[in-house]
Design an enzyme around this catalytic site. Structure first.
Site, mmCIF file in Angstrom:
data_model
loop_
_atom_site.group_PDB
_atom_site.id
_atom_site.type_symbol
_atom_site.label_atom_id
_atom_site.label_comp_id
_atom_site.label_asym_id
_atom_site.label_seq_id
_atom_site.Cartn_x
_atom_site.Cartn_y
_atom_site.Cartn_z
ATOM 1 N N ASP A 137 0.830 -1.216 0.000
ATOM 2 C CA ASP A 137 0.000 0.000 0.000
ATOM 3 C C ASP A 137 0.862 1.263 0.000
ATOM 4 O OD1 ASP A 137 -2.448 -1.265 -0.001
ATOM 5 O OD2 ASP A 137 -2.559 -1.402 2.187
ATOM 6 N N TYR B 61 6.905 -10.049 7.092
ATOM 7 C CA TYR B 61 6.754 -8.603 7.236
ATOM 8 C C TYR B 61 7.352 -8.177 8.567
ATOM 9 C CZ TYR B 61 3.606 -8.276 3.240
ATOM 10 O OH TYR B 61 3.083 -8.297 1.971
#
Lengths: 249, 249
Positions: free
Chosen positions: A52, A113
């Protein structure tokens, strides 16, 4: 045709995310433009995932197929040429020839992540855009207990952006591990799994923080993981603390 | 009238340095504008020193005198109010009442600067603007030997921006200490002294790097410190790696 695998690192602050958009100003558009000029042909890169707007990558993988008749540049030349032409917030870390069959997204077996929280009491001007500013203490013990509940194979519907769910066949994913490390005033959450739903990492860490704050109980987290109720999980944290750290093949 | 001492932290990337300028966009202009609105009066702040465009501060000190008849806000209110109104790259770390006689610049007994070099082989997108990118190895032993020569009381004319020298009565300064620390891919140079000439820290670290590269010998450094010849010292490094770390009173 040849197939190249690239690893790049980028600071996502100034971009509208990874994925190409009509308006441009995405990581994909920026990289493709530079590759086009170095390879003397129009190319489309296959990214390992989307990130994003504002999200960073330490090791993002993509592959690209190109016609070697139109370009004789080698991998070393490509790395040097790209790092010379790319803006300073995108950097090529590695580049190698791979078999024709390799696809950065379809072949990915998992990802890790990293989410960074800066607990400095006073706003830290040097971590802005690179970490979530949370000027309070976090209870690592309580968060670790909640993380144990989230680990494993579950329906992660409660940890997914609402609009994203409609397009998915399944919201079942496996979280391999959640590691929480404290270093100075920073807390780092490493989360690995076979795949991630939209906003999943940001909601998982948001849930752990809600557990630390007492806004969610361990039973709420169990229920979120079991029944898929979004309001049993925590809030979606800001993108600036999120990094794609590694892709496993 | 009351006298307040402030400690602020700032990322200098977006500013034309500390010192007020007709065009504005300096740290001083930005802070004075916010203080003016919180204290209901025009004020001028006395900074502990000037920092160049792009230079950062971890603990920068200034004092400001104001008429308490026009403002009843306390130190806690000022800290909160300023952190609410200041842009996110300037942060108030502390604020206390001090005696009328205190002056942030005239009373400073010394300062410590930090210069950060990022030796990552691949451009580190996350340290851009916050460290000098130097993608090679540095010889810490050789640099430490050169640092020993620079330490102490000397005429630092060779370590001063040419145009700045004309306005100075003396270019003699005392460097208390130079500490070189390696942490991961970063090398941190901590340099403390009773006062610093314009560009002095950036030229000292530039000289140490030239010694590491073999472009300057230890004898060159001795000669720079003894005879004040600018070309015996190293080059002026970029401002982005420089931080004012501490002011001693």
């Amino acid at each position: 045709m040849r197939n190249l695998k690239f690893i790049i690192s980028y600071k996502g602050t100034a971009y509208n995310g990874y994925q190409s958009q009509p308006g441009g100003n995405t990581i994909q558009d920026t990289v493709e433009k530079v590759l086009r000029s170095l390879l003397n042909q129009s190319v489309t890169i296959n990214g390992c995932s989307r990130t994003d707007a504002g999200v960073h990558a330490i090791e993002f993988v993509f592959n690209v197929k190109y016609d070697e008749v139109l370009s004789s540049i080698g991998t070393d030349g490509l790395i040097r040429g790209m790092n010379g032409l790319l803006p300073s917030d995108i950097s090529v870390v590695g580049c190698e020839y791979v078999s024709d069959a390799f696809h950065a997204r379809f072949d990915a077996k998992g990802k890790e992540y990293l989410y960074i929280v800066d607990c400095s009491r006073v706003r830290n001007v040097f971590s802005q855009g690179l970490a979530l500013s949370y000027p309070y203490e976090l209870n690592i013990e309580k968060m670790t207990e909640a993380a144990e509940i989230i680990k494993g194979k579950h329906d992660f519907a409660a940890f997914c952006k609402a609009e994203a769910k409609e397009h998915l066949k399944s919201t079942v994913r496996t979280v391999y591990d959640i590691r929480i490390e404290k270093e100075g005033g920073f807390i780092r959450f490493y989360i690995s799994g076979d795949g991630f739903l939209h906003n999943m990492v940001r909601i998982i860490v948001g849930t752990l923080i809600f557990v630390s704050e007492g806004k969610r109980s361990l039973d709420d987290v169990k229920s979120a993981v079991k029944d898929g109720k979004r309001d049993m999980a925590g809030k979606t944290l800001e993108p600036c603390g999120l990094y794609l750290n590694k892709v496993f093949y």
